[in-house]
Write a protein that holds these residues in place. Structure first.
Motif, PDB file in Angstrom:
ATOM      1  N   ARG A  85      -3.515  -1.418   8.147  1.00 18.87           N
ATOM      2  CA  ARG A  85      -2.963  -1.667   6.768  1.00 18.87           C
ATOM      3  C   ARG A  85      -3.241  -0.274   5.934  1.00 18.87           C
ATOM      4  O   ARG A  85      -2.658   0.417   5.324  1.00 18.87           O
ATOM      5  CB  ARG A  85      -3.469  -2.649   6.022  1.00 18.87           C
ATOM      6  N   PHE A  86      -4.701   0.274   6.198  1.00 16.70           N
ATOM      7  CA  PHE A  86      -5.095   1.143   5.348  1.00 16.70           C
ATOM      8  C   PHE A  86      -4.839   2.687   5.942  1.00 16.70           C
ATOM      9  O   PHE A  86      -4.930   3.785   5.387  1.00 16.70           O
ATOM     10  CB  PHE A  86      -6.703   1.267   5.294  1.00 16.70           C
ATOM     11  N   ALA A  87      -4.320   2.850   7.280  1.00 14.05           N
ATOM     12  CA  ALA A  87      -4.172   3.962   7.950  1.00 14.05           C
ATOM     13  C   ALA A  87      -3.108   4.945   7.126  1.00 14.05           C
ATOM     14  O   ALA A  87      -3.223   6.254   7.230  1.00 14.05           O
ATOM     15  CB  ALA A  87      -3.704   3.865   9.407  1.00 14.05           C
ATOM     16  N   TYR A  88      -2.073   4.501   6.460  1.00 11.90           N
ATOM     17  CA  TYR A  88      -1.089   5.111   5.807  1.00 11.90           C
ATOM     18  C   TYR A  88      -1.564   5.525   4.460  1.00 11.90           C
ATOM     19  O   TYR A  88      -0.738   6.431   3.837  1.00 11.90           O
ATOM     20  CB  TYR A  88       0.228   4.414   5.914  1.00 11.90           C
ATOM     21  N   GLU A  89      -2.483   4.991   4.024  1.00 11.11           N
ATOM     22  CA  GLU A  89      -2.773   5.226   2.519  1.00 11.11           C
ATOM     23  C   GLU A  89      -3.251   6.549   2.317  1.00 11.11           C
ATOM     24  O   GLU A  89      -4.135   6.891   3.186  1.00 11.11           O
ATOM     25  CB  GLU A  89      -3.737   3.995   2.065  1.00 11.11           C
ATOM     26  N   THR A  90      -3.186   7.336   1.286  1.00 16.11           N
ATOM     27  CA  THR A  90      -3.602   8.523   1.236  1.00 16.11           C
ATOM     28  C   THR A  90      -4.258   8.504  -0.394  1.00 16.11           C
ATOM     29  O   THR A  90      -3.976   7.783  -1.203  1.00 16.11           O
ATOM     30  CB  THR A  90      -2.635   9.593   1.293  1.00 16.11           C
TER      31      THR A  90
END
Length: 148
Positions: free
Chosen positions: A68-73
């Protein structure tokens, strides 16, 4: 289909279950439902049923958070800054720690996984020279002098 539940009861932390798992993962802000909690009650309970070993269930839940957090920048809007990569880094470190513990536990002697693989590779006498009688390629076979 029923709606997912998001509950947390700190009085149940002594019991291995959903509430203790939420506590260990830091997923205790459940008032906002899916907006604030990482997992629904049903997701946590399902992982605890699928993976009876506590650390394995926790590892799978942490892996889900990483996805879930991998794509957050990181984001900056005016004076407001959100460092979202810190959340990912925290859970990545937890994932690596749990993964290493799981790998270490699976290689310990007596582990059920090792017993399923069959007899040990090494055995007494495996290095004995079975060609001690007769010649080997025209030469006499060597035997070790045990009285050295």
């Amino acid at each position: 289909m029923s709606e997912a539940a998001y509950t947390y009861d700190p009085t149940k932390l002594t019991e291995p279950g959903k509430d203790r798992m939420r506590f260990e993962l830091g997923d205790v802000m459940t008032d906002g439902g899916a907006e604030t909690a990482y997992f629904s009650d049903e997701e946590i309970e399902a992982m605890l049923q699928i993976h009876p070993r506590w650390k394995r269930a926790k590892l799978e839940l942490v892996k889900s958070v990483l996805h879930r957090f991998a794509y957050e920048t990181d984001t900056k809007v005016g004076a407001m800054q959100l460092w979202l990569d810190q959340r990912y880094a925290h859970f990545k470190a937890l994932y690596e720690e749990l993964k290493n513990e799981a790998e270490t536990a699976s290689t310990m002697p007596g582990d059920a996984a090792m017993k399923r693989k069959g007899p040990p590779y090494f055995f007494e006498g495996m290095h004995n020279n079975r060609r001690t009688e007769g010649s080997v390629r025209g030469r006499e076979a060597c035997t070790l002098d045990r009285n050295y």
